[in-house]
Design a protein around this motif. Structure first.
Motif, PDB file in Angstrom:
ATOM      1  N   LEU A   1      -7.071   2.885 -19.296  1.00 42.33           N
ATOM      2  CA  LEU A   1      -6.512   4.194 -19.007  1.00 42.33           C
ATOM      3  C   LEU A   1      -6.759   4.654 -17.570  1.00 42.33           C
ATOM      4  N   ALA A   2      -7.959   4.363 -17.036  1.00 47.90           N
ATOM      5  CA  ALA A   2      -8.309   4.911 -15.722  1.00 47.90           C
ATOM      6  C   ALA A   2      -7.395   4.421 -14.596  1.00 47.90           C
ATOM      7  N   PRO A   3      -7.141   3.106 -14.470  1.00 48.43           N
ATOM      8  CA  PRO A   3      -6.225   2.689 -13.396  1.00 48.43           C
ATOM      9  C   PRO A   3      -4.822   3.259 -13.567  1.00 48.43           C
ATOM     10  N   LEU A   4      -4.354   3.340 -14.819  1.00 49.38           N
ATOM     11  CA  LEU A   4      -3.040   3.927 -15.066  1.00 49.38           C
ATOM     12  C   LEU A   4      -3.037   5.402 -14.691  1.00 49.38           C
ATOM     13  N   ALA A   5      -4.136   6.090 -15.001  1.00 44.12           N
ATOM     14  CA  ALA A   5      -4.246   7.494 -14.609  1.00 44.12           C
ATOM     15  C   ALA A   5      -4.247   7.625 -13.093  1.00 44.12           C
ATOM     16  N   GLY A   6      -4.976   6.718 -12.421  1.00 45.22           N
ATOM     17  CA  GLY A   6      -4.977   6.744 -10.959  1.00 45.22           C
ATOM     18  C   GLY A   6      -3.596   6.482 -10.389  1.00 45.22           C
ATOM     19  N   ALA A   7      -2.890   5.505 -10.957  1.00 45.25           N
ATOM     20  CA  ALA A   7      -1.528   5.220 -10.497  1.00 45.25           C
ATOM     21  C   ALA A   7      -0.606   6.406 -10.767  1.00 45.25           C
TER      22      ALA A   7
ATOM     23  N   TRP B   1      -6.321  13.568  -4.824  1.00 50.98           N
ATOM     24  CA  TRP B   1      -6.275  14.224  -6.116  1.00 50.98           C
ATOM     25  C   TRP B   1      -6.916  13.394  -7.216  1.00 50.98           C
ATOM     26  N   ILE B   2      -7.091  12.101  -6.970  1.00 50.47           N
ATOM     27  CA  ILE B   2      -7.838  11.284  -7.930  1.00 50.47           C
ATOM     28  C   ILE B   2      -9.249  11.837  -8.092  1.00 50.47           C
TER      29      ILE B   2
ATOM     30  N   MET C   1     -10.442   4.364 -11.850  1.00 50.00           N
ATOM     31  CA  MET C   1      -9.341   5.254 -11.484  1.00 50.00           C
ATOM     32  C   MET C   1      -9.034   5.154  -9.997  1.00 50.00           C
ATOM     33  N   TYR C   2     -10.030   4.772  -9.240  1.00 53.38           N
ATOM     34  CA  TYR C   2      -9.958   4.673  -7.782  1.00 53.38           C
ATOM     35  C   TYR C   2      -9.278   3.385  -7.319  1.00 53.38           C
ATOM     36  N   LEU C   3      -9.281   2.359  -8.177  1.00 55.35           N
ATOM     37  CA  LEU C   3      -8.857   1.031  -7.746  1.00 55.35           C
ATOM     38  C   LEU C   3      -7.405   0.944  -7.272  1.00 55.35           C
ATOM     39  N   PRO C   4      -6.421   1.490  -8.009  1.00 54.08           N
ATOM     40  CA  PRO C   4      -5.043   1.347  -7.533  1.00 54.08           C
ATOM     41  C   PRO C   4      -4.799   1.989  -6.169  1.00 54.08           C
TER      42      PRO C   4
ATOM     43  N   SER D   1      -2.522  -1.840 -12.471  1.00 53.90           N
ATOM     44  CA  SER D   1      -3.225  -1.139 -13.549  1.00 53.90           C
ATOM     45  C   SER D   1      -2.974  -1.798 -14.893  1.00 53.90           C
ATOM     46  N   LEU D   2      -1.744  -2.218 -15.138  1.00 53.36           N
ATOM     47  CA  LEU D   2      -1.423  -2.887 -16.402  1.00 53.36           C
ATOM     48  C   LEU D   2      -2.095  -4.258 -16.487  1.00 53.36           C
ATOM     49  N   ALA D   3      -2.097  -4.999 -15.376  1.00 52.40           N
ATOM     50  CA  ALA D   3      -2.758  -6.303 -15.364  1.00 52.40           C
ATOM     51  C   ALA D   3      -4.260  -6.148 -15.568  1.00 52.40           C
TER      52      ALA D   3
END
Length: 395
Positions: A146-152, A162-163, A25-28, A249-251
């Motif tokens: 889901l996590a990167p998309l949630a982060g984005a 807020w992440i 979730m932190y990555l983006p 996030s999608l990639a």
């Protein structure tokens, strides 16, 4: 897998998602966080290394504790520590505070990695355990989608802090799930009084078991390829390929699809062909795909589509490797499953942390250093697969 194991598989999978969510979730947000805190790419990669090193070392503590006190007490404590680290990250004024918060997060997050493995060993062995592990990996593997998309999504409506607020809520909900949904799987009669001499004897037994060590580090270098991508991917995909946080996030999700799809085949293949044979063939495929991808990168043809396709194939092979080696490594050590799980997890996380630290100085904003480091992981995994004894295991 029997219907009686479906509920615990779901619960354990959701608990095990806490650690991956804290990473994915932190990555983006990593490029934005680096800019906000005025720090370098290497320093931001250091926050990932801090998490993994703490995550690895702390497992040495949770495993023996889980064998002594049962499985639930370490989960409560670990999630409480994770929650503290998350709050430190949310309020961090500098990169130093953020790195410290990530370290504390890792200390707590280790519990929800090592204890569920021991719970699996309490509930099942053999092919049934592999199926249970694969089912849990299916739940866990959804997190990279889901996590990167949630982060984005959080970045689209609020700032990066807020992440960590969302992660704090997830940790609190996990505590409630342990209290009201998860059953204790280690009876009082099977708990082991902690004794340093016994622990050292158990550790010596594990460290001198060639197959255990080979399987552990094989899994470690397999997972290290993920760690290298996690540390470098956000910058490669946004800077070299020009993707937005949502595009990244999608990639990133494409990698997860290859992994979790293949992981669901691991138990069936192991039962049909033998677990060790599946590992050896899958590792060979992982090695071949990662080396080919690195060579393509060295020739200057590593476009976004090529990198995504190559990593999809490589991670599909890992989907067969990782659940199987986790089960095989514990198969002969049921009496010290907690210690074996924690020691194995520690060694694997340290291998991943070291790979990030070693490769970080070579990062130049292009995909090649990342692909070369992943190929090194594939080469090491192939070498270690030759040391695994030929057990058809898991009967």
């Amino acid at each position: 897998m029997s219907s009686s194991l479906l509920r615990p598989a779901l619960v354990l999978g959701l608990l095990s998602c806490v650690g991956p969510f804290a990473i994915d979730m932190y990555l983006p947000a990593m490029p934005e966080i680096g800019a906000d805190l005025g720090t370098s790419v290497a320093a931001m990669q250091g926050t990932i290394t801090a998490y993994f090193l703490a995550f690895g070392v702390a497992q040495l503590f949770y495993g023996p504790w889980a064998d002594q006190a049962g499985r639930k007490a370490p989960l409560y404590a670990g999630l409480a520590v994770f929650l503290l680290g998350t709050l430190i990250c949310a309020l961090a004024p500098t990169i130093g505070w953020l790195t410290a918060g990530r370290f504390v997060q890792g200390l707590g997050g280790a519990a929800v990695m090592v204890v569920p493995r021991a719970i699996i060993r309490d509930m099942a062995t053999g092919h049934q355990a592999t199926r249970l592990m694969a089912a849990i990996m299916l739940v866990i593997s959804v997190s990279p989608m889901l996590a990167p998309l949630a982060g984005a999504g959080v970045l689209a409506i609020a700032d990066w802090r807020w992440i960590f607020g969302v992660l704090a809520i997830a940790a609190f909900l996990s505590l409630l799930m342990i209290r009201f949904v998860l059953a204790e799987t280690l009876p009082q009669t099977q708990r082991q009084r902690f004794d340093m001499a016994d622990t050292l004897r158990g550790a010596k037994r594990l460290l001198s078991d060639r197959s255990f060590m080979a399987l552990t580090f094989l899994g470690g270098f397999a997972m290290a390829s993920f760690f290298v991508f996690i540390a470098s991917g956000p910058f490669v995909y946004t800077q070299a390929f020009g993707l937005s946080p949502t595009g990244f996030s999608l990639a990133f999700a494409v990698n997860a699809i290859g992994f979790f799809s293949a992981s669901q085949l691991a138990a069936g293949f192991g039962q049909r062909f033998g677990a060790t044979r599946v590992v050896r063939v899958a590792v060979l495929g992982f090695f071949a795909s990662t080396v080919c991808l690195a060579l393509i990168g060295a020739m200057g043809f590593a476009t976004l589509a090529v990198v995504m396709a190559g990593l999809f194939i490589a991670n599909a092979f890992l989907g067969l490797v990782i659940p199987t080696v986790m089960v095989l490594a514990l198969e002969d050590h049921g009496d010290i499953a907690g210690l074996a799980s924690s020691l194995g997890g520690t060694l694997q996380m340290l291998a991943g942390g070291v790979m990030i630290a070693v490769t970080a100085p070579f990062f130049d904003g292009t995909a090649l250093p990342m692909l070369a480091a992943i190929a090194v992981c594939g080469t090491m995994a192939l070498a270690l697969s030759r040391l695994v004894r030929g057990q058809a295991a898991v009967a």
